[in-house]
Design a protein around this motif. Structure first.
Motif, PDB file in Angstrom:
ATOM      1  N   ASP A 259     -12.773  -1.794   4.325  1.00 33.77           N
ATOM      2  CA  ASP A 259     -13.634  -2.738   3.602  1.00 33.77           C
ATOM      3  C   ASP A 259     -14.990  -2.859   4.277  1.00 33.77           C
ATOM      4  N   ARG A 260     -15.000  -2.914   5.611  1.00 31.70           N
ATOM      5  CA  ARG A 260     -16.273  -2.996   6.325  1.00 31.70           C
ATOM      6  C   ARG A 260     -17.095  -1.724   6.115  1.00 31.70           C
ATOM      7  N   LEU A 261     -16.422  -0.584   6.111  1.00 34.28           N
ATOM      8  CA  LEU A 261     -17.151   0.666   5.883  1.00 34.28           C
ATOM      9  C   LEU A 261     -17.744   0.702   4.478  1.00 34.28           C
TER      10      LEU A 261
ATOM     11  N   GLN B   1     -16.849  -2.875  -3.674  1.00 31.84           N
ATOM     12  CA  GLN B   1     -15.713  -3.042  -2.783  1.00 31.84           C
ATOM     13  C   GLN B   1     -14.592  -2.092  -3.200  1.00 31.84           C
ATOM     14  N   ILE B   2     -13.725  -1.836  -2.264  1.00 26.12           N
ATOM     15  CA  ILE B   2     -12.540  -1.027  -2.570  1.00 26.12           C
ATOM     16  C   ILE B   2     -11.566  -1.877  -3.364  1.00 26.12           C
ATOM     17  N   ASP B   3     -11.099  -1.345  -4.498  1.00 20.52           N
ATOM     18  CA  ASP B   3     -10.166  -2.082  -5.346  1.00 20.52           C
ATOM     19  C   ASP B   3      -8.746  -1.841  -4.849  1.00 20.52           C
ATOM     20  N   TRP B   4      -8.281  -2.790  -4.006  1.00 20.73           N
ATOM     21  CA  TRP B   4      -6.930  -2.650  -3.447  1.00 20.73           C
ATOM     22  C   TRP B   4      -5.860  -3.116  -4.427  1.00 20.73           C
TER      23      TRP B   4
ATOM     24  N   LEU C 188     -11.650   3.930  -4.585  1.00 23.50           N
ATOM     25  CA  LEU C 188     -12.779   3.959  -3.664  1.00 23.50           C
ATOM     26  C   LEU C 188     -14.080   4.074  -4.453  1.00 23.50           C
ATOM     27  N   PRO C 189     -15.142   3.359  -4.060  1.00 23.13           N
ATOM     28  CA  PRO C 189     -16.420   3.433  -4.796  1.00 23.13           C
ATOM     29  C   PRO C 189     -17.078   4.798  -4.600  1.00 23.13           C
ATOM     30  N   THR C 190     -17.892   5.172  -5.592  1.00 25.29           N
ATOM     31  CA  THR C 190     -18.558   6.473  -5.568  1.00 25.29           C
ATOM     32  C   THR C 190     -20.023   6.317  -5.943  1.00 25.29           C
TER      33      THR C 190
END
Length: 546
Positions: free
Chosen positions: A374-376, A409-412, A419-421
């Motif tokens: 998430d931080r990345l 954000q990453i959709d967990w 993952l976003p692109t």
């Protein structure tokens, strides 16, 4: 009249005398048939006692089989003969009935193998040429089983190795057969140590099972850490160190081959048991890859064209392969009214962790790993499609930081997580070219063209004028200049003669300079005298000072 015959005197006839019963006496005339019968019986018994077993062998075809002529051989020694060749009850196969010698009785066990030896060309090998002259025969390989058998199923092709050859057999699992086949060689450090003996599809039809036989003593090098890979053809690799071309032999190029080896630096381990199963990799680099202990699936949605992206394409982080593409699909976004392409990938975090000297990338706790990801993502970590090869147009998925990317954000909540692109580099180039094209459309190219045409015409006229000027220089000015240069050369020669060391003017000038020097000396002496005797201007020079 005829006189009647006299009646015989019966008293003169001898009377019969009864003899007693005589005893049995052997007649030598019966010796011959009795001896013949004994010999015949002995021969029959001997024939029965010496008669070998009768077996039946079924083959697909009777090609090369002939009753009363075809022999059965073991190591080129005749051990039997085919007596009858018939069709099976279902007419699908051929049944050969053969009689073997009595000594062959122990050979007839459950795993004994029979095959027809005739000229064959397979697997880059030619065998059975001798049967062109001697005729085909049935080969025998004696099994090791304790179970007796009289009915056998003949092999379609000769076995690659016989039972008495020392070595062991192993099983390899591959996605496909490739160019491999029965008889394909197996190499260990470029030494041929075995061959492929059989192959078949597994039960679900999703893999191919190959059986390889490794001759002794090379079979001892097959351990639990051994890796097998398909070394058929030529392995060409282009990396930072240059172009690498690897192959095992000419035979492996033509008919395929398999190579096995333990990874460099692996610890010595004992050999594995026979029929141990190994995975067959497609190349040495794939075989030597470390097993990935942790694999995290994820999905990346792209709007770019997926042309050039394939299953198995790499997922890289600044040149380090950290994953692979597993799937590609298409979805229609009703809200946006556009198509999206979800690409399923598998991330192997351990591949990046193994390159970290301080172990900072080893995050075993899933919650801590999710927080790090998430931080990345907050710092701009995105997936992007990039071109891996300009010639072939192959794409790969790059994971990198884009600080100017919109916040995502990453959709967990999705499984697997999304993952976003960002748009691909090729798309950016296309957008830039599009913007450039639109700007070019606004440029008054016609007016610029007219100006350039006028400028070129003016330049052409200028060049014509310059050409005419050059012609005038050649016809008018150059002769005068040439004459002037000749006069100047004559003047310089005259001046050279005038200022030469032996010229009169030089001598006069030199004498004049000497005279001036003497005059200067006299003036200097007069000046010194006047400084010492200024009264001499009034009194005159004294006699002693003269």
């Amino acid at each position: 009249m005829n006189k009647p015959l006299d009646e015989p005197d019966l008293a003169d006839l001898p009377s019969a005398v009864a003899e007693g019963r005589r005893g049995w006496s052997f007649q030598f005339i019966w010796v011959v048939p009795i001896v013949a019968a004994l010999i015949g019986g002995w021969l029959v018994v001997k024939g029965i006692l010496e008669r070998g077993p009768t077996i039946t062998i079924t083959f697909k075809t009777a090609e090369g089989l002939e009753a009363g002529k075809t022999k059965i051989k073991y190591k080129n020694v005749d051990v039997g003969e085919v007596k009858q060749v018939t069709l099976s009850d279902d007419h699908q196969r051929v049944v050969a009935t053969a009689e073997l010698v009595k000594e062959a009785e122990p050979y007839l066990v459950e795993d004994s193998r029979f095959w027809i030896v005739r000229p064959r060309v397979s697997g880059g090998q030619v065998s059975g040429l001798g049967t062109l002259f001697s005729g085909s025969f049935i080969g025998l390989d004696i099994g090791k089983s304790d179970n007796r058998r009289r009915q056998f199923t003949g092999l379609d092709t000769p076995p690659v190795f016989t039972t008495d050859v020392p070595g062991r057999q192993f099983v390899l699992v591959s996605d496909d057969l490739g160019s491999l086949g029965i008889g394909s060689p197996v190499y260990y450090r470029q030494v041929e140590v075995g061959s492929v003996v059989a192959y078949e599809l597994n039960q679900d039809g999703k893999a191919v099972m190959l059986k390889v036989f490794i001759n002794a003593p090379y079979d001892q090098f097959v351990t639990a850490s051994t890796r097998f890979w398909n070394s058929s053809g030529i392995d060409v690799a282009l990396d930072a160190t240059g172009l690498k071309v690897a192959t095992q032999s000419l035979a492996s190029i033509l008919i395929g081959g398999i190579t096995f080896e333990a990874p460099p630096g692996s610890s010595p381990v004992p050999p594995v048991e026979e029929n141990h199963t190994f995975a067959l990799a497609t190349s040495r680099s794939q075989a030597m890859k470390l097993p990935d202990a942790l694999a995290i699936p994820a999905v990346m949605y792209f709007k770019d064209s997926l042309r050039g992206l394939s299953i198995g394409a790499s997922v890289e982080f600044r040149g380090i392969v950290v994953g692979e593409v597993q799937s590609m699909h298409v979805e229609f976004d009703e809200r946006q009214g556009e198509y999206r392409f979800p690409v399923g990938v598998t991330i192997y975090p351990a591949r990046l962790a193994t390159m970290a000297a301080d172990g900072s990338h080893v995050v075993a706790d899933p919650a801590a790993r999710r927080a790090r990801w998430d931080r990345l993502a907050e710092h701009g970590l995105r997936g992007q499609l990039r071109i891996g090869n300009l010639l072939t147009g192959q794409l790969y998925v790059a994971v990198d930081f884009f600080p100017d990317a919109p916040k995502e954000q990453i959709d967990w909540t999705r499984t697997p997580p999304v993952l976003p692109t960002v748009v691909g580099s090729m798309t950016e180039v296309q957008d830039t070219l599009s913007r450039l094209a639109r700007r070019l459309e606004k440029v008054p190219l016609d007016q610029i063209g007219n100006d350039i045409r006028q400028s070129l015409q003016a330049l052409n006229r200028t060049l014509d004028s310059a050409n005419q000027l050059v012609k005038r220089l050649d016809t008018d000015i150059m002769p005068a200049a040439r004459t002037t240069m000749e006069d100047l050369r004559k003047t310089l020669k005259a001046a050279e003669r005038s200022i030469g060391s032996d010229a009169p003017i030089q001598q006069d000038l030199r004498e004049t300079l000497r005279e001036m020097s003497r005059t200067a000396q006299s003036l200097r002496a007069l000046t010194d005298y006047l400084e010492r005797h200024p009264e001499s201007l009034l009194r005159g020079r004294k006699g002693n000072d003269k």
